[in-house]
Design a protein around this motif. Structure first.
Motif, mmCIF file in Angstrom:
data_model
loop_
_atom_site.group_PDB
_atom_site.id
_atom_site.type_symbol
_atom_site.label_atom_id
_atom_site.label_comp_id
_atom_site.label_asym_id
_atom_site.label_seq_id
_atom_site.Cartn_x
_atom_site.Cartn_y
_atom_site.Cartn_z
ATOM 1 N N GLN A 104 92.397 16.326 25.255
ATOM 2 C CA GLN A 104 91.914 17.467 26.029
ATOM 3 C C GLN A 104 92.953 18.575 26.054
ATOM 4 N N ALA A 105 94.231 18.198 26.154
ATOM 5 C CA ALA A 105 95.297 19.202 26.158
ATOM 6 C C ALA A 105 95.384 19.914 24.812
ATOM 7 N N VAL A 106 95.141 19.172 23.754
ATOM 8 C CA VAL A 106 95.174 19.771 22.415
ATOM 9 C C VAL A 106 94.053 20.789 22.269
ATOM 10 N N PHE A 107 92.837 20.425 22.679
ATOM 11 C CA PHE A 107 91.721 21.357 22.562
ATOM 12 C C PHE A 107 91.905 22.548 23.486
ATOM 13 N N ALA A 108 92.513 22.322 24.650
ATOM 14 C CA ALA A 108 92.799 23.441 25.536
ATOM 15 C C ALA A 108 93.796 24.397 24.891
ATOM 16 N N ALA A 109 94.770 23.839 24.157
ATOM 17 C CA ALA A 109 95.768 24.673 23.484
ATOM 18 C C ALA A 109 95.150 25.508 22.373
ATOM 19 N N LEU A 110 94.060 25.024 21.793
ATOM 20 C CA LEU A 110 93.382 25.778 20.738
ATOM 21 C C LEU A 110 92.648 26.983 21.308
ATOM 22 N N GLY A 111 92.388 26.960 22.613
ATOM 23 C CA GLY A 111 91.730 28.094 23.249
ATOM 24 C C GLY A 111 90.344 28.330 22.703
ATOM 25 N N GLU A 112 90.017 29.586 22.461
ATOM 26 C CA GLU A 112 88.699 29.933 21.947
ATOM 27 C C GLU A 112 88.443 29.334 20.568
ATOM 28 N N LYS A 113 89.512 29.104 19.839
ATOM 29 C CA LYS A 113 89.344 28.540 18.505
ATOM 30 C C LYS A 113 88.990 27.062 18.537
ATOM 31 N N GLY A 114 89.052 26.466 19.720
ATOM 32 C CA GLY A 114 88.649 25.073 19.840
ATOM 33 C C GLY A 114 87.213 24.848 19.460
ATOM 34 N N ASP A 115 86.382 25.895 19.565
ATOM 35 C CA ASP A 115 84.977 25.771 19.190
ATOM 36 C C ASP A 115 84.806 25.595 17.690
ATOM 37 N N LEU A 116 85.865 25.897 16.916
ATOM 38 C CA LEU A 116 85.776 25.733 15.462
ATOM 39 C C LEU A 116 85.895 24.281 15.037
ATOM 40 N N TYR A 117 86.403 23.421 15.947
ATOM 41 C CA TYR A 117 86.780 22.075 15.547
ATOM 42 C C TYR A 117 85.959 21.018 16.277
ATOM 43 N N GLU A 118 85.892 19.850 15.655
ATOM 44 C CA GLU A 118 85.308 18.679 16.285
ATOM 45 C C GLU A 118 86.063 17.451 15.826
ATOM 46 N N LYS A 119 85.946 16.409 16.613
ATOM 47 C CA LYS A 119 86.550 15.120 16.277
ATOM 48 C C LYS A 119 85.426 14.127 16.062
ATOM 49 N N VAL A 120 85.357 13.564 14.878
ATOM 50 C CA VAL A 120 84.307 12.604 14.572
ATOM 51 C C VAL A 120 84.932 11.241 14.426
ATOM 52 N N LYS A 121 84.431 10.285 15.163
ATOM 53 C CA LYS A 121 84.969 8.932 15.129
ATOM 54 C C LYS A 121 84.155 8.125 14.145
ATOM 55 N N GLY A 122 84.781 7.744 13.041
ATOM 56 C CA GLY A 122 84.034 7.041 12.003
ATOM 57 C C GLY A 122 82.975 7.965 11.447
#
Length: 854
Positions: free
Chosen positions: A359-377
């Motif tokens: 959560q801290a990592v995605f918060a650090a990405l700020g608005e650009k966090g919407d560009l990324y996702e984490k897929v498990k398997g």
């Protein structure tokens, strides 16, 4: 049609005797066998092929079978020896119409042939009995008759069929090579530890006149040749994947600060923002033992600038300037000491801490966090993949637009902590494959091949006294970290080669990342005065044969102060091949067939344009090159390799380089062999104490052929670089004037100091201390070469000492550093290093020197 296609695959020394159309059935040897299918792809052609090396020799027979599709292919080839057997059983099967001219769609009487190959020429392949179904009675009789006749010939010719087969049936080996193709050229990632070793070091031991296992060597050379040429033929372009890697030992803390400088920090786009805090450190000297005084030249006011400390090469800067979007495509973050609680060492405490840091990592990405996702398997979650082992966590986050490009995600972990089993130390790893998306210009939507990416987050034993333990842990982890289909390639660069070989690291320009303390006993930069500052947090990389990795930055982030470590990050551009899988597969098969036409492994015939090469004068740090051409004048492909003259020796001396060391040459084609000399410090230290006249013999061995001897001569130009201090003080004059290595002053009459060092120091005695970049920036190579030549020859420096250009001054400083670095013994004894860095004046320096000599 099938007969003509099969004849086209045979060599000139082989001829077709009998051909029988069949259908393969399973299980082998069963009268109740099941026809594998009703399509043409299940039809098999059995053929009897004979071989005569010359008109006077006896025939040797072989059973060959292959598929009967439009592009007929040989699947197996077996020698007809006393070990070979065929059993025939009558059955009733519903034969497909294509299996034989006599068959029909209705149930009819047929015969099952069960073939037991017996002796196998290829020890790497196990031959199991195979069964085939046919109703062609006439051709079956001819087939069995020819088999019996050729097996009888072999029984009469040899009392030891195994020995006979080993030597007389070598002509069959080319037909079996293609069977190894799927194993070597499939999608399973290669072991990087293996392919990082030069191919010539993996060939069988051999010397002049005593070749090794030529057949095995040919296969290794062939495989490399196919891989290289098939990838080149199928390559359609290049895809650049931007990566940001980071590592952070959080010391059991939960996130309490903004991580944006570490996670979302932008790559400097020009040299003006790429300011190195300290000069790049050499691999041989992580100077953590020097203590806080080492960094006393850095003012506390500079700490606010340390976040952007970075080192970029000019090529990297040019590349970054071309990228309008600096956002990474993939973020790979490794955490250590996530949980230091006692219970966490014994059992899992859940994912609460992992979730908090993500959560801290995605918060650090700020608005650009919407560009990324984490897929498990393969299931959509929040991020691409994560793997936790107690205190170790690796998280991979990808851009949403590229998620479909990642597949085959696999994780692994191994503990190396207390008692070797607890998870406070160890490693976590993730492997995944990346398939580039189709380009806009790819109208045919070709099937692009994947590239495998592996990321490892390791946490090894601390402290200097645990050096051996760290090496042992690495060796153990590299064996135990396994994915479902292979072994993680984990070795990294290390001076002693005991661990970490093969990995590379960008030059370090940031301050040590450990150990910081919130207490009172700290220096001005926050380091714990009771512990030595150290670069304990590192990022290393290793690449395979078909990817290019360019590192753009290597930064420390000192403003994130919640832990006793500081996080580091590195930005990369990974260039992977875009290649057509179908073209790659078909090219592999075609090249394998081409290489297999070895004319029964008969003697190779090659022609060299010369067997005597004079390299002329070779000098320190200067490249000298000659080219040797080799032509294949035979009728089939040939392979060659260079072998040493004697056991336990190298194929060429250290002062020579030969490229390629091995190759395949097709009939009528040429191979151009580059023979070059580049004298570095290691080589110069030996040549400086040897005779000037150099000579050696290179032995070029033709696989299954003869040896060719190539004489190479050169004259070495002595240099003042890469000598001992004592030897420099015994030079009677400029080193280039030496007639022999022993032309020196006597041991009891040396001069006070090496004149070469004093010349450099005296030239720089003017007020040049203010020159920007002196001793920290590299000098121009042309200028440093000129200065070195003047030192070797005794000529005057062609530069004005009074009005010198700043670049010339920097070059003098660079030359002095290189000269000192090349000296074979220690300029300053190791025991004096801590004292030397503590001196604050010239008088103190003299006191240290006097105490040492006194």
């Amino acid at each position: 049609m099938a007969e003509e296609s099969l004849r086209a695959l045979l060599h000139s020394t082989e001829f077709l005797k009998t051909l029988l159309q069949t259908v393969i059935i399973q299980p082998a040897g069963s009268s109740e066998g099941i026809v594998q299918g009703s399509g043409a792809e299940d039809t098999r052609i059995l053929a009897i092929v004979a071989h005569k090396s010359d008109p006077r020799s006896e025939e040797e027979g072989s059973n060959v079978h292959g598929d009967a599709t439009q592009n007929i292919d040989i699947e197996n080839a077996f020698p007809l020896t006393g070990d070979f057997s065929i059993s025939v059983a009558q059955t009733k099967q519903k034969l497909p119409s294509h299996s034989s001219p006599l068959s029909s769609e209705k149930t009819t009487t047929g015969f099952i042939l069960t073939i037991d190959p017996g002796y196998n020429l290829d020890p790497d392949i196990e031959n199991e009995p195979m069964s085939f179904l046919t109703s062609d009675v006439k051709q079956l009789r001819h087939f069995l008759s020819d088999c019996r006749a050729l097996v009888k010939v072999e029984d009469e010719d040899s009392e030891d069929i195994t020995v006979q087969s080993k030597y007389e049936f070598q002509w069959l080996l080319p037909y079996t090579l293609d069977r190894r193709l799927p194993r070597f050229f499939g999608d399973i990632p290669e072991d990087l530890r293996m392919i990082k070793q030069p191919l010539h070091t993996r060939l069988s031991p051999a010397i002049a006149g005593l070749p090794g296992d030529d057949v095995a060597d040919f296969r290794l050379i062939r495989d490399e040749w196919i891989r290289t040429n098939a990838r080149e033929a199928s390559r359609t372009g290049e895809y650049r994947l931007r990566l940001k890697l980071g590592t952070f030992n959080v010391n059991g803390k939960l996130p309490s600060q903004d991580l944006s400088g570490w996670v979302a920090g932008q790559i400097p786009a020009s040299t003006s923002t790429a300011t190195a805090i300290i000069p790049p450190l050499k691999n041989t000297s992580p100077i953590s033992f020097l203590g806080e005084h080492l960094f006393s030249f850095i003012k506390p006011s500079l700490t606010s600038k340390l976040e952007s400390s970075s080192s970029l090469t000019k090529d990297a800067i040019d590349h970054v300037d071309d990228l309008a979007d600096h956002d990474p495509d993939l973020l790979v973050l490794g955490f250590q000491e996530l949980d230091l609680s006692t219970e966490a060492l014994v059992y899992s405490t859940g994912t609460a801490r992992e979730d908090a840091w993500c959560q801290a990592v995605f918060a650090a990405l700020g608005e650009k966090g919407d560009l990324y996702e984490k897929v498990k398997g393969l299931y959509l979650c929040t991020y691409l993949i994560s793997k936790q082992l107690v205190g170790m966590l690796i998280v991979i986050i990808a851009k949403k637009t590229l998620l479909p490009c990642f597949s085959n995600v696999a994780t692994s972990s191994a503990a190396a902590g207390i008692m070797g089993v607890l998870g406070n130390k160890g490693a976590t790893a993730v492997r995944l494959t990346f398939t580039p998306p189709p380009s806009d210009s790819d109208k045919q939507q070709t099937s692009s091949g994947p590239s495998a990416l592996t990321f490892v987050n390791s946490h090894l034993a601390a402290f200097d006294e645990m050096y051996d333990k760290r090496n042992l842990d690495f060796q153990d982890l590299s064996k135990r970290l396994r994915f479902e289909t292979g072994l993680v390639a984990l070795k990294k660069a290390s001076r002693d080669g005991r661990a970490f070989t093969g990995f590379t690291e960008h030059p370090i320009t940031h301050l040590p990342t450990y150990r910081f303390s919130p207490g009172l006993e700290t220096d001005s930069l926050g380091y714990d005065t009771k512990r030595k500052p150290a670069w304990t947090d590192r990022i290393l990389s290793m690449t395979g044969r078909n990817v290019r990795l360019r590192q753009l930055s290597y930064t420390g982030h000192t403003l994130i102060t919640m832990s006793d470590h500081r996080p580091i990050a590195a930005d990369f551009v990974l260039s992977v091949d875009m290649y057509d899988k179908d073209v790659h597969s078909e090219t592999c098969r075609k090249l394998c067939r081409t290489a297999a036409r070895m004319e029964g492994f008969s003697t190779r015939v090659v022609k060299l344009d010369t067997t005597s090469i004079d390299m002329g004068a070779i000098s320190y740090n200067q490249m000298t090159t000659q080219t040797l051409s080799l032509q294949n004048t035979g009728k089939g492909p040939c392979a060659f390799r260079f072998v040493p003259l004697a056991p336990d020796s190298a194929a060429h001396p250290e002062w020579l380089r030969v490229e390629p060391m091995q190759a395949i040459v097709l009939p009528g084609e040429y191979a151009y062999i580059t023979i070059s000399s580049h004298v570095d410090n290691q080589v110069a230290s030996k040549l400086n104490t040897s005779e000037k006249a150099l000579e050696t013999i290179l032995i070029l061995h033709t696989i299954l052929g003869k040896d060719h001897f190539i004489s190479v001569t050169a004259e070495y130009q002595y240099t003042c670089f890469a000598n001992s201090l004592s030897r420099l003080t015994r030079l009677p004059g400029p080193i280039s004037s030496l007639k022999s290595p022993d032309d020196l002053r006597s041991h009891n009459q040396p001069i006070n100091a090496p004149r070469e060092i004093m010349r450099l120091v005296n030239w720089m005695m003017s007020d040049y201390a203010h020159i920007d970049g002196l001793f920290t920036s590299p000098g121009e190579e042309v200028t440093t070469d000129t200065i070195r030549e003047c030192l070797d020859t005794g000529d005057e420096f062609p530069f004005s000492q009074e009005h010198a250009d700043p670049s010339v001054v920097v070059a003098f400083g660079e030359t002095l550093l290189r000269l000192l670095d090349s000296i074979t013994d220690s300029v300053v004894p190791f025991s004096l290093h801590p004292k030397c860095v503590q001196v604050a004046s010239r008088d103190e320096a003299f006191e240290v020197s006097f105490a040492n000599h006194g």
